[in-house]
Design a protein around this motif. Structure first.
Motif, PDB file in Angstrom:
ATOM      1  N   ARG A   1       0.822  -1.205   0.000  1.00 35.46           N
ATOM      2  CA  ARG A   1       0.000   0.000   0.000  1.00 35.46           C
ATOM      3  C   ARG A   1       0.856   1.255   0.000  1.00 35.46           C
ATOM      4  O   ARG A   1       1.969   1.283   0.521  1.00 35.46           O
ATOM      5  CB  ARG A   1      -0.913   0.005   1.227  1.00 35.46           C
ATOM      6  CG  ARG A   1      -1.925  -1.120   1.278  1.00 35.46           C
ATOM      7  CD  ARG A   1      -2.985  -0.973   0.189  1.00 35.46           C
ATOM      8  NE  ARG A   1      -3.804   0.190   0.370  1.00 35.46           N
ATOM      9  CZ  ARG A   1      -4.932   0.224   1.086  1.00 35.46           C
ATOM     10  NH1 ARG A   1      -5.354  -0.880   1.690  1.00 35.46           N
ATOM     11  NH2 ARG A   1      -5.633   1.319   1.190  1.00 35.46           N
ATOM     12  N   LYS A   2       0.317   2.319  -0.571  1.00 35.39           N
ATOM     13  CA  LYS A   2       1.017   3.599  -0.654  1.00 35.39           C
ATOM     14  C   LYS A   2       1.422   4.105   0.728  1.00 35.39           C
ATOM     15  O   LYS A   2       2.525   4.617   0.922  1.00 35.39           O
ATOM     16  CB  LYS A   2       0.103   4.628  -1.341  1.00 35.39           C
ATOM     17  CG  LYS A   2       0.689   6.015  -1.468  1.00 35.39           C
ATOM     18  CD  LYS A   2      -0.262   6.923  -2.239  1.00 35.39           C
ATOM     19  CE  LYS A   2       0.351   8.308  -2.444  1.00 35.39           C
ATOM     20  NZ  LYS A   2      -0.520   9.161  -3.287  1.00 35.39           N
ATOM     21  N   GLU A   3       0.540   3.952   1.720  1.00 33.64           N
ATOM     22  CA  GLU A   3       0.843   4.418   3.069  1.00 33.64           C
ATOM     23  C   GLU A   3       2.027   3.663   3.657  1.00 33.64           C
ATOM     24  O   GLU A   3       2.835   4.224   4.399  1.00 33.64           O
ATOM     25  CB  GLU A   3      -0.380   4.262   3.981  1.00 33.64           C
ATOM     26  CG  GLU A   3      -1.535   5.204   3.666  1.00 33.64           C
ATOM     27  CD  GLU A   3      -2.304   4.813   2.405  1.00 33.64           C
ATOM     28  OE1 GLU A   3      -2.107   3.668   1.937  1.00 33.64           O
ATOM     29  OE2 GLU A   3      -3.075   5.651   1.898  1.00 33.64           O
ATOM     30  N   ALA A   4       2.147   2.388   3.320  1.00 30.21           N
ATOM     31  CA  ALA A   4       3.268   1.601   3.813  1.00 30.21           C
ATOM     32  C   ALA A   4       4.576   2.075   3.195  1.00 30.21           C
ATOM     33  O   ALA A   4       5.618   2.107   3.852  1.00 30.21           O
ATOM     34  CB  ALA A   4       3.039   0.122   3.515  1.00 30.21           C
ATOM     35  N   VAL A   5       4.539   2.454   1.929  1.00 30.18           N
ATOM     36  CA  VAL A   5       5.735   2.944   1.250  1.00 30.18           C
ATOM     37  C   VAL A   5       6.260   4.210   1.926  1.00 30.18           C
ATOM     38  O   VAL A   5       7.470   4.400   2.090  1.00 30.18           O
ATOM     39  CB  VAL A   5       5.434   3.216  -0.238  1.00 30.18           C
ATOM     40  CG1 VAL A   5       6.587   3.974  -0.887  1.00 30.18           C
ATOM     41  CG2 VAL A   5       5.198   1.906  -0.974  1.00 30.18           C
ATOM     42  N   LYS A   6       5.363   5.084   2.341  1.00 29.04           N
ATOM     43  CA  LYS A   6       5.781   6.310   3.015  1.00 29.04           C
ATOM     44  C   LYS A   6       6.557   5.989   4.282  1.00 29.04           C
ATOM     45  O   LYS A   6       7.510   6.687   4.645  1.00 29.04           O
ATOM     46  CB  LYS A   6       4.554   7.165   3.345  1.00 29.04           C
ATOM     47  CG  LYS A   6       3.865   7.739   2.112  1.00 29.04           C
ATOM     48  CD  LYS A   6       2.642   8.560   2.495  1.00 29.04           C
ATOM     49  CE  LYS A   6       1.974   9.148   1.267  1.00 29.04           C
ATOM     50  NZ  LYS A   6       0.747   9.925   1.592  1.00 29.04           N
ATOM     51  N   ALA A   7       6.181   4.921   4.970  1.00 27.73           N
ATOM     52  CA  ALA A   7       6.893   4.510   6.174  1.00 27.73           C
ATOM     53  C   ALA A   7       8.306   4.082   5.834  1.00 27.73           C
ATOM     54  O   ALA A   7       9.274   4.423   6.531  1.00 27.73           O
ATOM     55  CB  ALA A   7       6.143   3.370   6.858  1.00 27.73           C
ATOM     56  N   VAL A   8       8.454   3.336   4.755  1.00 24.29           N
ATOM     57  CA  VAL A   8       9.765   2.841   4.342  1.00 24.29           C
ATOM     58  C   VAL A   8      10.695   3.996   3.978  1.00 24.29           C
ATOM     59  O   VAL A   8      11.888   3.985   4.297  1.00 24.29           O
ATOM     60  CB  VAL A   8       9.610   1.878   3.151  1.00 24.29           C
ATOM     61  CG1 VAL A   8      10.964   1.472   2.596  1.00 24.29           C
ATOM     62  CG2 VAL A   8       8.808   0.652   3.565  1.00 24.29           C
ATOM     63  N   LEU A   9      10.161   5.004   3.320  1.00 24.70           N
ATOM     64  CA  LEU A   9      10.979   6.123   2.861  1.00 24.70           C
ATOM     65  C   LEU A   9      11.467   7.007   3.999  1.00 24.70           C
ATOM     66  O   LEU A   9      12.339   7.847   3.805  1.00 24.70           O
ATOM     67  CB  LEU A   9      10.177   6.968   1.865  1.00 24.70           C
ATOM     68  CG  LEU A   9       9.814   6.263   0.557  1.00 24.70           C
ATOM     69  CD1 LEU A   9       8.904   7.149  -0.284  1.00 24.70           C
ATOM     70  CD2 LEU A   9      11.072   5.905  -0.219  1.00 24.70           C
ATOM     71  N   ALA A  10      10.912   6.815   5.188  1.00 22.63           N
ATOM     72  CA  ALA A  10      11.284   7.659   6.324  1.00 22.63           C
ATOM     73  C   ALA A  10      12.563   7.195   7.019  1.00 22.63           C
ATOM     74  O   ALA A  10      13.055   7.885   7.906  1.00 22.63           O
ATOM     75  CB  ALA A  10      10.135   7.704   7.334  1.00 22.63           C
ATOM     76  N   VAL A  11      13.101   6.032   6.652  1.00 22.81           N
ATOM     77  CA  VAL A  11      14.299   5.516   7.324  1.00 22.81           C
ATOM     78  C   VAL A  11      15.363   5.173   6.288  1.00 22.81           C
ATOM     79  O   VAL A  11      15.083   5.002   5.104  1.00 22.81           O
ATOM     80  CB  VAL A  11      13.977   4.254   8.167  1.00 22.81           C
ATOM     81  CG1 VAL A  11      12.924   4.553   9.208  1.00 22.81           C
ATOM     82  CG2 VAL A  11      13.527   3.106   7.275  1.00 22.81           C
ATOM     83  N   GLU A  12      16.600   5.073   6.762  1.00 28.70           N
ATOM     84  CA  GLU A  12      17.700   4.655   5.895  1.00 28.70           C
ATOM     85  C   GLU A  12      17.668   3.132   5.780  1.00 28.70           C
ATOM     86  O   GLU A  12      17.740   2.418   6.773  1.00 28.70           O
ATOM     87  CB  GLU A  12      19.036   5.104   6.484  1.00 28.70           C
ATOM     88  CG  GLU A  12      20.228   4.763   5.616  1.00 28.70           C
ATOM     89  CD  GLU A  12      21.539   5.250   6.196  1.00 28.70           C
ATOM     90  OE1 GLU A  12      22.595   4.863   5.673  1.00 28.70           O
ATOM     91  OE2 GLU A  12      21.485   6.034   7.178  1.00 28.70           O
TER      92      GLU A  12
END
Length: 347
Positions: free
Chosen positions: A181-192
């Protein structure tokens, strides 16, 4: 227990993506502290990482007071303690008591971590590609697949039934296609990110210091976008000036009000481009000259994506169906609307 405020804030922010304002699952709106970790889980995203705050027994703390209060405190060091029913935070001449739940019921234990051997390296450019295609996923829950990113061993792509983006990147460790899901991708992009794995119903991403984000993967069939992306019939070459990106950034100040549909309107006609951003607080309009002498057309596009396109690869092609841009590994296509000519004077 003395803790650096900045460290605590960073650790909470790292797992914030697993929170939900509604208790979709038990304690989904809480930070759970147990076994030296801080954890969050909202059924779509699970996060856990190291915690400087280590109570003797597990507790679940409402996220709202912590996220609101901690950035406002000026103390470099804070004293945290837990009685089982409350969390006490002490600073110089101040004391905060937050009611907590003495039992961690967050069902994050349903997310079984992969074996270490199941992890594989994340290829260079993965996060950049994910950030670009994520902007093209939609928010309409009526058609599930358009709210997802399609990740394959050869590329990542997304489509909201109006725009399409595909980022070509080989992921050798990935053996089959999947959706997140798009919302899950945003979580991934927040960390290295360091490495990733697929296990059970989850796609796992590991960061530094034991930080893990798990995104629920979905195995539904995705739409075949190849024929759309390779459509070359009747295309006319055009050039979008770099200044268009700056205009998009200015217009994006207002379009950002539309959190689920942050797009600016671009109108091309008579060698000019008119860029409009509109939101609840107002609107912004700019006009730029462009190398284009085709029929008048309009389209919506995320302002950040337009900035990337005009900065890195201003050349594009158009037909009466779509505008297409190829920037390195990225192919982006947006549906167009042919409209009657109209003035492009900024109002």
């Amino acid at each position: 227990m003395k803790i650096k405020r900045s460290v605590l804030i960073a650790q909470l922010e790292a797992v914030r993506a697993g929170l939900s304002p509604k208790d979709i699952v038990d304690q989904a709106s809480c930070f759970a502290f147990a076994d030296g970790k801080v954890m969050t889980f909202n059924d779509e995203v699970a996060c856990w990482g190291p915690s400087a705050f280590t109570p003797e027994s597990g507790i679940a703390v409402p996220s709202g007071p912590l996220l609101t209060l901690l950035p406002k405190l000026l103390d470099e060091d804070l004293d945290l303690s837990s009685s089982g029913t409350s969390l006490v935070i002490k600073g110089k001449n101040k004391r905060t008591t937050i009611r907590v739940e003495a039992e961690v019921r967050l069902p994050i234990n349903t997310v079984a971590p992969p074996a270490d051997a199941d992890y594989f390296p994340i290829p260079d450019g993965f996060a950049d590609g994910l950030a670009l295609v994520e902007k093209c996923a939609g928010a309409d829950e009526a058609d599930f697949k358009y709210t997802c990113i399609h990740i394959t061993p050869k590329w990542m792509e997304a489509c909201d039934n109006n725009q399409v983006s595909r980022y070509r990147l080989k992921i050798p460790g990935l053996k089959r296609n999947l959706l997140i899901r798009k919302e899950a991708v945003k979580a991934v992009l927040a960390v290295e990110l360091r490495r990733m794995a697929v296990a059970g119903s989850w796609l796992f991403f590991e960061g530094g210091q034991g930080m893990v984000i798990a995104c629920r993967k979905h195995d539904e069939e995705y739409v075949d976008l190849t024929s759309v992306l390779e459509d070359e019939e009747g295309r006319v070459d055009a050039e979008l000036p770099k200044g268009l990106g700056e205009s998009a950034e200015n217009a994006g100040v207002f379009s950002a009000d539309n959190a689920d549909d942050d797009k600016v309107l671009v109108c091309l006609a008579n060698g000019q481009a008119r860029i409009t951003g509109e939101g609840a607080m107002g609107n912004h309009v700019e006009v730029k000259r462009v190398k284009y002498d085709g029929p008048p057309i309009t389209f919506h596009i995320p302002p950040k994506l337009l900035q990337t396109i005009t900065t890195n690869h201003p050349e594009c092609s158009l037909n009466q169906r779509s505008l297409k841009v190829v920037v390195g590994r990225l192919t982006y296509l947006v549906s167009l609307t042919v409209v009657p000519p109209k003035t492009t004077e900024a109002e």
